[in-house]
Design a protein around this motif. Structure first.
Motif, PDB file in Angstrom:
ATOM      1  N   GLU A  29       7.402  -2.112  -1.663  1.00 42.36           N
ATOM      2  CA  GLU A  29       6.979  -0.723  -1.306  1.00 42.36           C
ATOM      3  C   GLU A  29       5.698  -0.563  -1.225  1.00 42.36           C
ATOM      4  N   TYR A  30       4.701  -1.083  -1.844  1.00 40.10           N
ATOM      5  CA  TYR A  30       3.353  -0.975  -1.651  1.00 40.10           C
ATOM      6  C   TYR A  30       3.015  -1.526  -0.125  1.00 40.10           C
ATOM      7  N   ILE A  31       3.570  -2.493   0.182  1.00 41.38           N
ATOM      8  CA  ILE A  31       3.337  -3.052   1.513  1.00 41.38           C
ATOM      9  C   ILE A  31       3.703  -2.278   2.551  1.00 41.38           C
ATOM     10  N   TRP A  32       5.155  -1.530   2.585  1.00 42.69           N
ATOM     11  CA  TRP A  32       5.479  -0.764   3.517  1.00 42.69           C
ATOM     12  C   TRP A  32       4.518   0.428   3.778  1.00 42.69           C
ATOM     13  N   MET A  33       4.143   1.061   2.577  1.00 42.74           N
ATOM     14  CA  MET A  33       3.600   2.311   2.431  1.00 42.74           C
ATOM     15  C   MET A  33       2.132   2.066   2.993  1.00 42.74           C
ATOM     16  N   GLU A  34       1.500   0.796   2.718  1.00 42.76           N
ATOM     17  CA  GLU A  34      -0.093   0.651   3.374  1.00 42.76           C
ATOM     18  C   GLU A  34       0.104   0.580   4.992  1.00 42.76           C
ATOM     19  N   GLU A  35       1.164  -0.057   5.479  1.00 34.63           N
ATOM     20  CA  GLU A  35       1.530  -0.254   6.970  1.00 34.63           C
ATOM     21  C   GLU A  35       1.652   1.239   7.311  1.00 34.63           C
ATOM     22  N   GLU A  36       2.381   1.926   6.730  1.00 31.19           N
ATOM     23  CA  GLU A  36       2.613   3.427   7.153  1.00 31.19           C
ATOM     24  C   GLU A  36       1.159   4.162   7.089  1.00 31.19           C
ATOM     25  N   LEU A  37       0.714   4.005   6.224  1.00 28.88           N
ATOM     26  CA  LEU A  37      -0.794   4.625   5.975  1.00 28.88           C
ATOM     27  C   LEU A  37      -1.832   4.318   7.005  1.00 28.88           C
ATOM     28  N   LEU A  38      -1.683   2.970   7.273  1.00 39.87           N
ATOM     29  CA  LEU A  38      -2.593   2.318   8.413  1.00 39.87           C
ATOM     30  C   LEU A  38      -2.163   3.022   9.707  1.00 39.87           C
ATOM     31  N   LYS A  39      -0.992   2.957  10.117  1.00 44.21           N
ATOM     32  CA  LYS A  39      -0.361   3.587  11.231  1.00 44.21           C
ATOM     33  C   LYS A  39      -0.881   5.151  11.349  1.00 44.21           C
ATOM     34  N   SER A  40      -1.003   5.873  10.198  1.00 41.76           N
ATOM     35  CA  SER A  40      -1.428   7.195  10.049  1.00 41.76           C
ATOM     36  C   SER A  40      -3.014   7.313  10.265  1.00 41.76           C
ATOM     37  N   LEU A  41      -3.609   6.167  10.641  1.00 38.91           N
ATOM     38  CA  LEU A  41      -4.994   6.110  10.608  1.00 38.91           C
ATOM     39  C   LEU A  41      -5.677   6.538   9.062  1.00 38.91           C
ATOM     40  N   VAL A  42      -5.286   5.950   8.382  1.00 37.21           N
ATOM     41  CA  VAL A  42      -6.114   6.120   7.058  1.00 37.21           C
ATOM     42  C   VAL A  42      -6.868   4.761   6.972  1.00 37.21           C
ATOM     43  N   LYS A  43      -8.148   4.767   6.597  1.00 30.36           N
ATOM     44  CA  LYS A  43      -9.055   3.566   6.529  1.00 30.36           C
ATOM     45  C   LYS A  43      -8.338   2.854   5.438  1.00 30.36           C
ATOM     46  N   LYS A  44      -8.429   1.458   5.878  1.00 30.53           N
ATOM     47  CA  LYS A  44      -8.014   0.439   5.010  1.00 30.53           C
ATOM     48  C   LYS A  44      -8.783   0.563   3.737  1.00 30.53           C
ATOM     49  N   SER A  45      -9.944   0.675   3.895  1.00 25.76           N
ATOM     50  CA  SER A  45     -11.018   0.766   2.669  1.00 25.76           C
ATOM     51  C   SER A  45     -10.665   2.123   1.700  1.00 25.76           C
ATOM     52  N   ASP A  46     -10.049   2.680   2.329  1.00 30.14           N
ATOM     53  CA  ASP A  46      -9.376   4.098   1.570  1.00 30.14           C
ATOM     54  C   ASP A  46      -8.076   3.813   0.698  1.00 30.14           C
ATOM     55  N   ILE A  47      -7.417   2.596   0.890  1.00 30.71           N
ATOM     56  CA  ILE A  47      -6.255   2.559   0.367  1.00 30.71           C
ATOM     57  C   ILE A  47      -6.328   1.382  -0.596  1.00 30.71           C
ATOM     58  N   TYR A  48      -5.732   1.780  -2.106  1.00 35.46           N
ATOM     59  CA  TYR A  48      -5.514   0.862  -3.098  1.00 35.46           C
ATOM     60  C   TYR A  48      -4.080   0.491  -3.193  1.00 35.46           C
ATOM     61  N   LEU A  49      -3.846  -0.762  -3.789  1.00 30.57           N
ATOM     62  CA  LEU A  49      -2.554  -1.105  -3.853  1.00 30.57           C
ATOM     63  C   LEU A  49      -2.056  -1.472  -5.463  1.00 30.57           C
ATOM     64  N   GLU A  50      -1.096  -0.965  -5.882  1.00 28.77           N
ATOM     65  CA  GLU A  50      -0.683  -1.328  -7.071  1.00 28.77           C
ATOM     66  C   GLU A  50       0.685  -1.919  -6.898  1.00 28.77           C
ATOM     67  N   LYS A  51       0.436  -3.343  -7.178  1.00 28.53           N
ATOM     68  CA  LYS A  51       1.459  -4.355  -6.910  1.00 28.53           C
ATOM     69  C   LYS A  51       2.539  -4.622  -7.840  1.00 28.53           C
ATOM     70  N   ARG A  52       2.595  -4.238  -8.966  1.00 25.16           N
ATOM     71  CA  ARG A  52       3.595  -4.650 -10.127  1.00 25.16           C
ATOM     72  C   ARG A  52       4.407  -4.010 -10.512  1.00 25.16           C
ATOM     73  N   SER A  53       4.486  -2.623 -10.450  1.00 32.99           N
ATOM     74  CA  SER A  53       5.429  -1.540 -11.073  1.00 32.99           C
ATOM     75  C   SER A  53       6.861  -1.779 -10.402  1.00 32.99           C
ATOM     76  N   MET A  54       7.740  -1.398 -11.349  1.00 34.25           N
ATOM     77  CA  MET A  54       9.223  -1.381 -10.945  1.00 34.25           C
ATOM     78  C   MET A  54       9.744   0.023 -11.139  1.00 34.25           C
ATOM     79  N   ASN A  55       9.200   0.978 -11.868  1.00 37.87           N
ATOM     80  CA  ASN A  55       9.602   2.228 -11.980  1.00 37.87           C
ATOM     81  C   ASN A  55       8.535   3.248 -12.140  1.00 37.87           C
ATOM     82  N   THR A  56       8.793   4.394 -12.420  1.00 31.94           N
ATOM     83  CA  THR A  56       7.727   5.728 -12.463  1.00 31.94           C
ATOM     84  C   THR A  56       6.945   5.406 -13.470  1.00 31.94           C
TER      85      THR A  56
END
Length: 187
Positions: free
Chosen positions: A80-107
Motif C-alpha cells: 500500500e505504501y508504494i502505491w500511495m507514494e506513487e500517487e502522492l508523487l503524481k500529485s506533485l508532493v515532493k519526495k522529501s516530504d513523503i515518509y513511508l511506514e512499511k511494516r503494518s498490516m492493520n490500523t
C-alpha cells in the motif's frame, strides 16, 4: 435459563447496535495546520484509499501539513505504501516530504509503527486522514498510543457492511490494546 441466555444475547445485540450507530455518526475535526498528515493504508485502488489520499493532498496543497506519512504493507502484491507514494508523487508532493511506514498490516500497526517515525522526527502536531466510518477507532487507538492527533474523515455514503466490519474491528482492537497494556507489552 433460556430466558437468561436470550436476555444476554439481546443486551449484546443492543450494545453492538449502539457501537454501530456511534461509529457511523463520527465526524472529523477541523484541521489546524500540522506538521504531518498520516494516511492510513487500505486496499489499493479502492475508493477508501483514494479518499484518504485526496484529504492528505488537499491539506498539503493548502500548506496545512508539511509532510505526509503513507502507511501500510497490506496483503496485496503491491504494498500500500508504494502505491500511495506513487500517487502522492503524481500529485506533485515532493519526495522529501513523503515518509513511508512499511511494516503494518492493520490500523493498530499503522499507528504504532508511524509513532516510531514521528518520534524520530520529533513531530508533535498530527492529522490522520481516513474515512468517516474509521474515525472512532483511529481516535481510540491514537489515544491509547499517546498520539495527540486530529482526525479528518472523508465523506461517503453510509455503508452498513463497512460499519459492521468496523464495529468488529473496534472491539478486536479494544481487547488487544487492553490485553497488551495489562501485560505491559504496550507503552
Amino acid at each position: 435459563m433460556i430466558f437468561l441466555v436470550i436476555k444476554i444475547f439481546c443486551i449484546i445485540l443492543l450494545i453492538l447496535f449502539a457501537i454501530l450507530i456511534w461509529i457511523s455518526t463520527q465526524k472529523g475535526e477541523e484541521s489546524e495546520p500540522s506538521e504531518v498528515a498520516i494516511v492510513l493504508g487500505c486496499k489499493i485502488k479502492s475508493e477508501s484509499i483514494k479518499r484518504r489520499l485526496d484529504l492528505a493532498i488537499n491539506l498539503y496543497r493548502k500548506d496545512k501539513v508539511k509532510s505526509i506519512v503513507a502507511t501500510g504493507r497490506g496483503r496485496g502484491s503491491i504494498p500500500e505504501y508504494i502505491w500511495m507514494e506513487e500517487e502522492l508523487l503524481k500529485s506533485l508532493v515532493k519526495k522529501s516530504d513523503i515518509y513511508l511506514e512499511k511494516r503494518s498490516m492493520n490500523t493498530f500497526e499503522n499507528l504504532l509503527f508511524t509513532r516510531e517515525i514521528l518520534n524520530k522526527n520529533k513531530s508533535k502536531r498530527l492529522i490522520v486522514c481516513t474515512n468517516r466510518f474509521h474515525i472512532a477507532r483511529v481516535k481510540f487507538i491514537s489515544k491509547e498510543l499517546g498520539l495527540k492527533v486530529s482526525v479528518v474523515g472523508s465523506r461517503e455514503r453510509f455503508d452498513i457492511k463497512l460499519c459492521l466490519r468496523e464495529t468488529a474491528a473496534f472491539i478486536k482492537d479494544y481487547v488487544k490494546i487492553k490485553y497488551l497494556k495489562c501485560n505491559r507489552k504496550l507503552k
